[in-house]
Write a protein that holds these residues in place. Structure first.
Motif: not given
Length: 422
Positions: A205, A307, A149, A300, A303, A208-209, A212, A102
Motif C-alpha cells: 500500500v 494499472g 489509494v 511499478a 501501477v 502504491r501511495r 499515486s 486511483d
C-alpha cells in the motif's frame, strides 16, 4: 510440445466464458462440491501421470473447471455484501471503507466529479449499522480534497445499484461493474459527510501511495504546459488517465480503430524496460540483478500508469521474458502472453469481458499472426546488410503500415461487437 500451457490456459478462459454464459453462481454452500470435484480431478491427473495424452486431457479439464469455479465464485455476493442492504436510491447512508484505486476526474464541467473504488467495511443507515463487504464506486462532487489509494474514509451520500440493461441487447452497466468487482455506486455531494480517518499500512500500500502521488505530480506538469485536446491524449497515453478525453475525441479514435493508441501498452513498457536496463548496466549492476530490478521497474510503471489491462499485460509479459533471460533461456512470446492472461483473469475473472482487456490481447496476437500476411500485402522488403538510408526509411514506413493494418484487422470484430461500428 512447444507450448504445453497455452491450451490449458485457453480451457481456463473457456471455463470463465461458459460460467458467464450459463449464469453459474457459487455460494458458500456450494464450495464443498466444487472442491470435491477439483480434488477428484487432481487425483485422476496424478494417477494418469505416465499416460501423456490422458494426463494432458485431464489437465485441460481441471483448468476448465477452475475457470468455471473462479468466475462463479467471484460473481456471487457474500452474505453481508453491501448490495443486499440497499433499500432505495433516495436514502442517504454513511459508509466506512478504504480507497482501492486511483481517483480520476470524469464528466463535463457542470457535473465534474472524482470517481474511485471504495472497499466497504461498515454501513450506517437511519435504521441500522452493519459490517459489510464489497466494493462501491464513489462519485464525489466538489470534493474538499482528493483522496489517494489506501486512504480510510467515512463518506456519506446516496447509495444505489447501478442501472441494468435498459433495452434488449443494450449495454448493461450493472453487469459491467460487477465484472470489475463493483457491487454498488454512491453519489456524494459537497454537503454530504466526508472524513479521512487514516491510511492503510503495509509495504504494498505504501508503494502504491508513492506511485499515486508521483502520478498526480506528473499530471500537474502536463496540465501546466499543455492544453486540450493534446493534454488529454498525452495524459491517457502516458499516465493512463482517461477522464480528460472528450466524447468527440474518443469517438474519433473509436471510429478509426485506433483506441489502442490511447492505452499504456507494450511500447511504453518496452521503453521503460530499456531505460532501466541501460541505467543499471551503466552502473555496472550484475546482469541477473539488473533483470530482476528491471522487472520491478516495469511492474511499478504499470501501477503508476493506472494499472489498466494493457499496461499490466505488457508488464507481466516483459517480466516473464526477463525472468527467462535471467535463467539463460529464451522465452516464447506466446507463452508469455498466455501466462499473463492467466494471471490477470485468475485475479479478476471479469476482465475477460471488458473491451480494454480483449483489445489489448488481440493487438498482440494480430502482430504475431496477422503481420506476416500483411507484410506480403504491403510488399515489405527484408532487411539487408548495408542498405541505404532511403531503403531503410521505406522499409520502416511499409512495416509500420503493415503492423497497423494487422492490428486493425484483428480488432475490427471486437470493435464492431462492443461499439457497433466498422
Amino acid at each position: 510440445m512447444k507450448r504445453p500451457l497455452v491450451i490449458p490456459i485457453i480451457f481456463f478462459l473457456a471455463g470463465i466464458f461458459v460460467s458467464n454464459l450459463a449464469g453459474i453462481s457459487i455460494t458458500a454452500k456450494h464450495v464443498p462440491v466444487a472442491v470435491s470435484l477439483l480434488v477428484l480431478s487432481v487425483s485422476f491427473l496424478i494417477a494418469a501421470i505416465k499416460k501423456e495424452k490422458l494426463f494432458y486431457s485431464l489437465l485441460c479439464l481441471i483448468f476448465f473447471l477452475l475457470g468455471i469455479f473462479r468466475y462463479a465464485g467471484s460473481m456471487a455476493p457474500a452474505e453481508n455484501d453491501i448490495s443486499k442492504f440497499i433499500i432505495g436510491p433516495s436514502e442517504k447512508v454513511l459508509v466506512r471503507g478504504s480507497v482501492t484505486g486511483d481517483p480520476e476526474w470524469k464528466g463535463a464541467s457542470y457535473a465534474r466529479r472524482l470517481v474511485f473504488p471504495l472497499r466497504a467495511e461498515r454501513l450506517l443507515t437511519k435504521d441500522a449499522e452493519e459490517d459489510v463487504t464489497g466494493t462501491i464506486l464513489v462519485n464525489l462532487f466538489k470534493p474538499r480534497e482528493k483522496p489517494i489509494v489506501g486512504d480510510k474514509l467515512v463518506i456519506g451520500g446516496k447509495l444505489s445499484l447501478p442501472p441494468g440493461e435498459k433495452n434488449p441487447a443494450g449495454f448493461d452497466y450493472r453487469a459491467h461493474l460487477r465484472r470489475a468487482g463493483v457491487r454498488a455506486s454512491m453519489f456524494s455531494r459537497k454537503n454530504d459527510h466526508y472524513l479521512k480517518t487514516g491510511a492503510e499500512q503495509g509495504p504494498v500500500v505504501s508503494a502504491r501511495r508513492v506511485l499515486s502521488a508521483a502520478r498526480d505530480s506528473a499530471d500537474g506538469i502536463i496540465r501546466k504546459y499543455l492544453r486540450n485536446p493534446a493534454r488529454a491524449v498525452i495524459e491517457s497515453a502516458v499516465l493512463g488517465i482517461r477522464g480528460g478525453i472528450s466524447d468527440g475525441t474518443s469517438d474519433l479514435f473509436v471510429k478509426t480503430g485506433t483506441m489502442h493508441i490511447l492505452a499504456v501498452s507494450g511500447l511504453h513498457v518496452g521503453i521503460v524496460a530499456m531505460a532501466v536496463m541501460a541505467l543499471l548496466r551503466l552502473a555496472r549492476c550484475p546482469k541477473r540483478a539488473a533483470y530482476y530490478l528491471t522487472m520491478l521497474g516495469i511492474c511499478a510503471f504499470a501501477v503508476f500508469a493506472g494499472g489498466r489491462p494493457s499496461s499490466i499485460r505488457a508488464a507481466l509479459m516483459g517480466s516473464f521474458v526477463l525472468f527467462g533471460l535471467s535463467l539463460g533461456r529464451k522465452t516464447d512470446i506466446v507463452n508469455a502472453l498466455a501466462l499473463s492472461a492467466l494471471v490477470i483473469t485468475f485475479l479478476q475473472p471479469g476482465q475477460l469481458f471488458r473491451p480494454g482487456f480483449v483489445l489489448s490481447y488481440l493487438a498482440v496476437l494480430s502482430i504475431i499472426y496477422v503481420t506476416p500476411l500483411t507484410d506480403g500485402l504491403f510488399a515489405v522488403p527484408q532487411r539487408v546488410f548495408g542498405e541505404g538510408r532511403l531503403a531503410a526509411a521505406r522499409r520502416y514506413l511499409l512495416k509500420s503500415l503493415s503492423v497497423s493494418f494487422a492490428i486493425w484487422i484483428g480488432m475490427m470484430p471486437v470493435i464492431a461487437s462492443y461499439f457497433h461500428i466498422i
